[in-house]
Design an enzyme around this catalytic site. Structure first.
Site, mmCIF file in Angstrom:
data_model
loop_
_atom_site.group_PDB
_atom_site.id
_atom_site.type_symbol
_atom_site.label_atom_id
_atom_site.label_comp_id
_atom_site.label_asym_id
_atom_site.label_seq_id
_atom_site.Cartn_x
_atom_site.Cartn_y
_atom_site.Cartn_z
ATOM 1 N N CYS A 217 22.716 40.115 7.027
ATOM 2 C CA CYS A 217 21.730 40.158 5.936
ATOM 3 C C CYS A 217 20.744 39.002 6.079
ATOM 4 C CB CYS A 217 22.430 40.065 4.581
ATOM 5 S SG CYS A 217 23.564 41.420 4.223
ATOM 6 N N CYS B 56 -8.894 27.532 -27.749
ATOM 7 C CA CYS B 56 -9.759 28.695 -27.590
ATOM 8 C C CYS B 56 -9.272 29.551 -26.428
ATOM 9 C CB CYS B 56 -11.208 28.269 -27.351
ATOM 10 S SG CYS B 56 -11.413 27.275 -25.853
ATOM 11 N N CYS C 82 -9.015 27.976 -23.047
ATOM 12 C CA CYS C 82 -7.807 27.147 -22.866
ATOM 13 C C CYS C 82 -6.655 27.999 -22.332
ATOM 14 C CB CYS C 82 -7.400 26.512 -24.190
ATOM 15 S SG CYS C 82 -8.550 25.273 -24.800
ATOM 16 N N ASP D 269 25.394 -2.034 11.142
ATOM 17 C CA ASP D 269 24.395 -3.097 11.264
ATOM 18 C C ASP D 269 24.696 -4.305 10.390
ATOM 19 O OD1 ASP D 269 23.944 -1.939 8.850
ATOM 20 O OD2 ASP D 269 21.765 -1.967 8.982
ATOM 21 N N CYS E 25 26.630 39.177 4.301
ATOM 22 C CA CYS E 25 27.074 38.721 5.621
ATOM 23 C C CYS E 25 25.893 38.100 6.353
ATOM 24 C CB CYS E 25 27.670 39.870 6.431
ATOM 25 S SG CYS E 25 26.440 41.116 6.875
#
Length: 626
Positions: A18, A83, A86, A499, A15
């Protein structure tokens, strides 16, 4: 780092109270700079500085308030890791992506496990993040992210519908047995209390378990919402009935009939489940509008590298890539034409039904439809930077924005539940002390009535749901709404000024006039022109074919079809050479159009597009398209 806006999907909200509570939790202690929770959409939109705010505590704060955050986990293949350093770098790179909660790289499997707030980061975002460090996500091992939102909504709707059917299955016999005293000869309710208890228990504790569970969580956090009202009301009716079933003598000794209100508890659970099921279905249909917009962009593209064309996923396309777009395909990303020419249907952006000619250096946009020729484009904006993605984001923001009336509803929801409970307790006390006999039964019934009448919280529920459904339906009809405030203000609009003229269209051209030249039948003219156009993907060609089908004309097969982008088509139909296109195209084919200019100009003055038609080198008439 610039301030980020993030949409966090939530679970457990039932609700508007909440939503208000979560906003307060997020604002407390400066967890985020700004927070807005949308109950109808089921998400929180937060603004925060990634350099100063970690998402982990934000998620923990929401979960600590008794609600949930929807998260995703996926394994992303990583190429280039060699490695241990990395591994650490990949984890840092992924951790910087907005929405990622945690990332763990594995050198042995060359992959990374990513945990993130659902829907916030795409595979494209993750791939780009690792690419900045020299790593890559291999194309052949692509792992697509699931459409989590669609699945979540479908799951929620299926769960509600299942509980609703369970509730109805047991509520109907409970109701019939409870109202049986109105039917002569029907067993009286007080002879069937144990049967009613057996039938009502699945409704109260299985179909209605979501209300009881949410009310218990609220109690643990010393809060209350609409679930509290439903749980208290139904438990009061069910508890009193249970007491009347187990200890009827205790009530008869006080001069009262044992209270049996099982049907009240069952009907309340069934009706509220029905309301939530309908609400969930409305949300799901609204989500379809956004998904239809997203689906305008293709999932894959044809990339050209070193002269070799390869089909790749859209997430692998980067700025500067060369892409080939064939006739009938949607443009994958925003960019510019570098080779070739065509006409592109941009009605999804502009509303104008006529395709726009595209030659070298002309801009093209993701989601638009290539109609005739093939061309090569250079990608300039990809991922979330495309114009189509910005449209989707605008619709999402409109659905998540709050109108002034909703802010009022949220303020009311914050104090609504405690006030209702207080009024219900006061009602019980007054009826018990001052009401006529049997006082307890009357007091209980009126107390339950107060709780249940209030529980749907109509204002707090209807306002965000109506706004969400309205903006979604508008998007499906091609109308984009900036925000909820604009939608609310629109009710006071008395005049609309445009426009430009000529762009207020249905987005689809149609043949309005079939004008045969002297000696040519109108049906033959349309039939021949439609047969020649049947092999073309151009919107004008489809309009001609549609008119012929509408008139019930049979189309002969076309041979030796030739299409000239921006000019017209030429084909052989029933052994006759048919040319359909602009006057300039017919002139280039050596067709004399004596006296035709004035008639064509008259049609064009009405805002129509004129297609000239020739048969066997002789001008045979016009088709006007509007």
């Amino acid at each position: 780092m610039a301030r980020q806006r993030l949409r966090i999907p939530l679970s457990g909200m039932t609700c508007s109270a909440c939503a208000v509570r979560i906003e307060k939790v997020l604002a407390r202690k400066g967890r985020v700079e700004e927070a807005s929770v949308n109950f109808a959409g089921g998400f929180a939109e937060v603004a925060y500085d990634p350099a100063e705010t970690d998402l982990g505590p934000v998620v923990s704060a929401i979960e600590g308030a008794g609600y949930g955050v929807v998260v995703q986990e996926l394994t992303l293949p990583i190429g280039g890791m060699t490695c241990a350093s990395c591994v650490s770098r990949v984890e840092k790179l992924l951790g910087r992506v907005p929405g990622v909660l945690a990332a763990t790289a594995n050198l042995a499997s060359n992959s990374a496990r990513v945990r993130m707030v659902a829907g916030t980061a795409t595979r494209d975002d993750l791939a780009r993040a690792v690419a900045t460090g020299g790593y890559a996500v291999p194309e052949e091992q692509e792992t697509a992210l699931e459409d989590w939102e669609e699945k979540r909504q479908a799951g929620e709707y299926a769960s509600l519908r299942r509980d609703l059917w369970v509730a109805l299955l047991f509520t109907v016999p409970v109701f019939v047995l409870s109202m049986g005293h109105m039917v002569p000869g029907f067993p009286h309710i007080h002879t069937l209390p144990w049967i009613l208890l057996i039938l009502a228990s699945p409704v109260q504790f299985w179909a209605g378990r979501r209300f009881l569970r949410a009310a218990w969580v609220n109690l643990l956090h010393l809060s209350a919402d609409m679930n509290t009202l439903v749980a208290v009301g139904t438990l009061a009716a069910f508890g009193a009935s249970l007491a009347g079933t187990l200890w009827p003598a205790a009530f008869t000794s006080m001069g009262e009939k044992p209270p049996l209100y099982y049907e009240t508890a069952c009907v309340i659970v069934a009706l509220i489940l029905l309301g939530r099921t309908l609400e969930s279905r409305a949300k799901g249909r609204t989500g379809e509008a956004l998904r239809s917009l997203m689906d305008l962009a293709p999932k894959r593209a044809r990339r050209i590298r070193n002269g070799v064309e390869e089909e790749v996923s859209l997430s692998s396309v980067a700025e500067g890539d060369l892409l080939r777009v064939r006739p009938g395909e949607h443009v994958p990303v925003d960019g510019a034409v570098v080779e070739g020419a065509s006409a592109v249907d941009e009605s999804m952006l502009t509303g104008e039904p006529m395709p726009v000619p595209k030659e070298k250096d002309a801009p093209v946009f993701a989601g638009t439809l290539n109609t005739t020729g093939a061309f090569v484009m250079r990608a300039e904006k990809v991922g979330r930077d495309t114009f189509l993605s910005q449209i989707v984001e605008m619709v999402q923001k409109a659905q998540g924005s709050k109108a002034p009336v909703q802010r009022l509803a949220d303020r009311v929801a914050g104090v609504f539940v405690p006030v209702v409970i207080a009024v219900a307790l006061l009602t019980f006390a007054l009826w018990l002390l001052l009401g006529p006999a049997p006082a307890f039964s009357a007091a209980l019934l009126h107390t339950v009535a107060v709780l249940i009448v209030a529980c749907p919280c109509a204002l707090g529920l209807a306002t965000p749901t109506a706004l969400m459904v309205a903006t979604g339906r508008a998007a499906r009809m091609g109308i984009l709404v900036r925000d909820a405030a604009a939608l609310e203000t629109a009710r006071r609009v008395t005049m609309v000024v445009f426009d430009k003229t000529g762009t207020l269209t249905l987005g689809k051209p149609r043949v309005t006039d079939v004008i045969p030249a002297e000696g040519m039948d109108g049906g033959d003219l349309l039939s021949l022109a439609a047969a020649a156009e049947s092999s073309s993907e151009h919107p004008l060609a489809r309009a001609v074919v549609a008119r012929a089908e509408q008139d019930g004309l049979a189309l002969a097969p076309a041979e030796r079809f030739v299409s000239v982008p921006g000019r017209g088509v030429k084909a052989t139909v029933r052994g006759r050479t048919v040319v359909v296109g602009t006057s300039a195209y017919l002139a280039n084919e050596g067709v004399a159009q004596l006296g035709a200019a004035a008639q064509a100009a008259d049609l064009e003055s009405q805002g129509k597009t004129v297609l000239a038609v020739s048969v066997d080198g002789r001008h045979s008439g016009w088709l006007a398209v509007s």
